[in-house]
Enzyme design. Structure first.
Site, PDB file in Angstrom:
ATOM      1  CB  THR A   1      -0.956   0.016   1.206  1.00 51.43           C
ATOM      2  OG1 THR A   1      -0.186   0.088   2.415  1.00 51.43           O
ATOM      3  CG2 THR A   1      -1.826  -1.229   1.229  1.00 51.43           C
TER       4      THR A   1
ATOM      5  CB  CYS B   1      -3.697   8.120  -1.702  1.00 50.66           C
ATOM      6  SG  CYS B   1      -2.598   9.286  -0.855  1.00 50.66           S
TER       7      CYS B   1
END
Length: 335
Positions: free
Chosen positions: A122, A153
């Site tokens: 991630t 992100c």
């Protein structure tokens, strides 16, 4: 699919909630914190509110709506019992193991030593690894992939936007600024940090800092490699961020209306529906909290000057939107 989560922080807990809602079998969580604390932080969230499930803790486990999830506290990923537990995918969300191997352990240890079938990072990887941004390079997913990065992100927000703009108008070059919510890699009061700006109190200043998100677009869109760069401004909100992209387009007579029309139509295609959003409502960052899109174009803010010089703004919930893509990617990997 049998899922394990390594690191139960902001991303790990959001991944859990999204996966749990989809009925995915979450078998185990590895985190050095005790089950009572993990259960409390899962239940009570200052940003997203109280979790609408019954959450309890017991020795070596948390229980969510009657489903028991094993809690492990192991520092070295080599020693995790993924083979014994039959784990298909590990979500590596500690933020620590961003290299394949190291003296302290690496993300490939989940597969090569612990026995999981696949691992998803991630964070951007520090070494050569397949990076996937859904809606952009899904076609690169194949059954042979053992380890993939879900990028950052911000890259997940920027890349779908850049893809549509490049395919429609051609991007010659561009600069990005992300106005980004503060994160755990900042200090809440002034304390030492290797980045002296991140050493300053996160909720008291606009804090310029680095981001590799724009350069990383080249990993998923090779035709844009070396054409984008960017920076980050950390601001005093806990989640909800916005990308400000300024580009020189090859189409020199492009208009604001053309750009918005192309982006709006792209958001409705099967490829990008649910990933790229579009709005012309006068929203603010708190309005996209809990939004599962990777990128939400703010059509009111699009600007165009002469000779194809354009600015496009796009919102993203840097926690929830990103975590949704992590779960999407896990499901695609095991298909």
């Amino acid at each position: 699919m049998k899922l394990a989560i390594n690191g139960f922080g902001r991303i790990g807990r959001n991944v859990f909630k999204i996966a749990f809602e989809r009925g995915i079998d979450i078998v185990a969580i590895n985190d050095l914190t005790d089950p009572k604390t993990l259960a409390h932080l899962l239940k009570y969230d200052s940003t997203f509110g109280v979790y609408n499930k019954k959450v309890e803790s017991r020795d070596g486990a948390i229980v969510v709506d009657g489903r028991e999830i094993k809690i492990i506290a192991e520092r070295d990923p080599k020693n995790l019992p993924w083979a014994k537990l039959g784990i298909d995918v590990v979500i590596e969300s500690t933020g620590v193991f961003s290299s394949a191997t190291s003296d302290k352990g690496g993300y490939l240890d989940h597969v090569n030593h612990a026995g999981a079938k696949k691992v998803i990072l991630t964070v951007p990887a520090k070494d050569e690894i397949k990076t996937i941004v859904l809606g952009v390079n899904d076609h690169d997913i194949n059954s042979d992939l053992k380890a993939v990065s879900n990028a950052s992100c911000t890259t997940n927000c920027l890349a779908p936007l850049a893809k549509v703009l490049h395919e429609s108008f051609g991007i010659e070059q561009g600069l990005m600024t992300t106005v980004h919510a503060y994160t755990n890699d900042q200090r809440i009061l002034d304390l030492p940090h290797s980045d002296l700006r991140r050493a300053r109190a996160a909720a008291l200043s606009i804090i310029p800092t680095s981001t590799g998100a724009a350069k990383a677009v080249g990993l998923v869109l090779p035709e844009l490699k070396g054409k984008l760069n960017g920076t980050s401004m950390r601001v005093p909100v806990p989640t909800g961020s916005i990308v400000d992209l300024t580009v020189q387009l090859k189409k020199k007579d492009v208009t604001k209306e053309e750009i918005n029309s192309v982006l709006r139509k792209a958001s409705e295609t099967p490829e990008l529906k649910g990933i790229l959003g579009y709005t012309e409502d006068p929203i603010v960052s708190s309005d996209i909290k809990g939004n599962s899109h990777s990128s939400i174009v703010d059509g009111l803010e699009t600007m165009v000057l002469e000779n194809g010089f354009a600015k496009i703004l796009s919102w993203y919930d840097n926690e929830f939107g990103y975590s949704t893509r992590v779960v999407d990617l896990a499901q695609k990997l095991v298909k």
